[in-house]
Design a protein around this motif. Structure first.
Motif, PDB file in Angstrom:
ATOM      1  N   ASN A  94     -20.758 -53.807 -70.609  1.00  0.00           N
ATOM      2  CA  ASN A  94     -20.956 -54.056 -69.180  1.00  0.00           C
ATOM      3  C   ASN A  94     -19.674 -54.468 -68.460  1.00  0.00           C
ATOM      4  OD1 ASN A  94     -23.797 -53.538 -69.158  1.00  0.00           O
ATOM      5  ND2 ASN A  94     -24.112 -55.523 -70.143  1.00  0.00           N
ATOM      6  N   TRP A  95     -18.549 -54.387 -69.141  1.00  0.00           N
ATOM      7  CA  TRP A  95     -17.281 -54.724 -68.492  1.00  0.00           C
ATOM      8  C   TRP A  95     -16.866 -53.643 -67.497  1.00  0.00           C
ATOM      9  CZ3 TRP A  95     -13.434 -56.735 -72.815  1.00  0.00           C
ATOM     10  CH2 TRP A  95     -13.902 -57.969 -73.282  1.00  0.00           C
ATOM     11  N   SER A  96     -16.161 -54.070 -66.471  1.00  0.00           N
ATOM     12  CA  SER A  96     -15.572 -53.121 -65.516  1.00  0.00           C
ATOM     13  C   SER A  96     -14.103 -52.864 -65.828  1.00  0.00           C
ATOM     14  CB  SER A  96     -15.707 -53.667 -64.091  1.00  0.00           C
ATOM     15  OG  SER A  96     -15.058 -54.929 -63.965  1.00  0.00           O
ATOM     16  N   ARG A 135     -17.565 -60.337 -67.143  1.00  0.00           N
ATOM     17  CA  ARG A 135     -17.583 -59.057 -66.436  1.00  0.00           C
ATOM     18  C   ARG A 135     -16.373 -58.194 -66.788  1.00  0.00           C
ATOM     19  NH1 ARG A 135     -19.353 -60.564 -60.211  1.00  0.00           N
ATOM     20  NH2 ARG A 135     -21.318 -61.604 -60.723  1.00  0.00           N
ATOM     21  N   PRO A 190     -25.921 -47.073 -69.241  1.00  0.00           N
ATOM     22  CA  PRO A 190     -26.666 -47.390 -68.023  1.00  0.00           C
ATOM     23  C   PRO A 190     -27.655 -46.304 -67.660  1.00  0.00           C
ATOM     24  CG  PRO A 190     -24.446 -46.693 -67.487  1.00  0.00           C
ATOM     25  CD  PRO A 190     -24.493 -46.814 -68.970  1.00  0.00           C
ATOM     26  N   THR A 244     -26.901 -49.333 -74.766  1.00  0.00           N
ATOM     27  CA  THR A 244     -26.194 -49.982 -73.664  1.00  0.00           C
ATOM     28  C   THR A 244     -25.800 -49.024 -72.567  1.00  0.00           C
ATOM     29  OG1 THR A 244     -24.096 -49.748 -74.856  1.00  0.00           O
ATOM     30  CG2 THR A 244     -25.276 -51.816 -75.118  1.00  0.00           C
TER      31      THR A 244
END
Length: 265
Positions: free
Chosen positions: A231-233, A203, A261, A259
């Motif tokens: 998808n990393w925060s 993550r 969103p 990728t």
């Protein structure tokens, strides 16, 4: 008029009352629309998709949106993961109701639904339906990246007990960073791509220690970097993806676009 139910996160309820349901899902033919299911006499069958969709539906659960469509409205109907048949809304209801086992079937409406076509919104029992697929109880669960849900109860224990040969659990971050360093400069492409694959299971990650790969001469590495961090925060991911969106290689630009969103329905 044919009646269908569309399941959506509770957070979307106010917007749906105000402006209807967006065409945010993709059909088999690439068209945009929304998925729904005919309202049948059986409450359980009507809301059968609830537990599966709730795995991704947000902390407040799902709400059922009942919508009325003209009988001659063009839709597609079929079982998930099978090629759907083009038909009308009324015929989709008839076909589904006539099935001995309609579990896993779905109807796709290739357009948005206006607020005037929304009949009502209602709360539903969050324990209704099946998970993963009909009759999944008693079968060995799959731990691949596509099937598992991050943060789901017991998922980490399951992955440790049944590790997937390609999808983990991933090695620890220090181990992966040592592999990146050992790949050399500019680095062995195959080793870098494999290592970035494991970073994509996380993550968050050490973005500052991977950002230099955006300048790697091989576009395969740059594509793998996009897929790893998308998808990393971690702060800075958006800026890095924006930079890679201007990459001279079309595959890299396409990876960034893929990728990005999408809005929830």
């Amino acid at each position: 008029m044919a009646m269908f139910v569309h399941l959506t996160p509770t957070a979307n309820a106010a917007r749906i009352r105000r402006s209807g349901i967006r065409a945010a899902s993709h059909g088999r033919d690439g068209s945009r629309g929304l998925y729904c299911f005919p309202v049948l006499p059986s409450y359980t069958l009507t809301h059968q998709w609830l537990r599966e969709l709730a795995r991704h539906g947000g902390p407040r659960g799902l709400v059922a949106v009942h919508l009325r469509l003209p009988d001659d409205e063009p839709v597609t109907v079929g079982r998930y993961n099978h090629s759907p048949a083009a038909t009308t809304a009324a015929e989709a209801v008839r076909r589904t109701a006539a099935l001995d086992d309609p579990r896993g079937w779905e109807v796709f409406v290739p357009r948005a639904v206006t607020r005037h076509e929304v009949h009502r919104l209602r709360a539903v029992r969050q324990v209704t339906g099946w998970r993963y697929f009909p009759d999944s109880n008693g079968r060995t669960p799959c731990t691949c990246f596509g099937c598992r849900v991050r943060g789901e109860y017991g998922s980490q224990r399951l992955r440790r007990r049944r590790p997937h040969p390609l999808d983990g659990p991933a090695p620890a971050t220090p181990v992966l960073l040592r592999r990146i360093a050992a790949a050399g400069t500019p680095g062995d492409t195959a080793q870098l791509v494999e290592t970035l694959h494991w970073f994509g299971m996380r993550r968050r990650g050490p973005l500052d220690q991977l950002a230099h790969l955006a300048d790697h001469p091989n576009p395969q590495v740059r594509v793998a970097l996009v897929e790893a961090v998308a998808n990393w925060s971690t702060p800075g991911v958006t800026e890095l993806l924006h930079r890679l969106a201007q990459d001279p290689d079309a595959d890299v630009r396409e990876a960034v676009e893929f990728t990005a969103p999408e809005e929830e329905p």
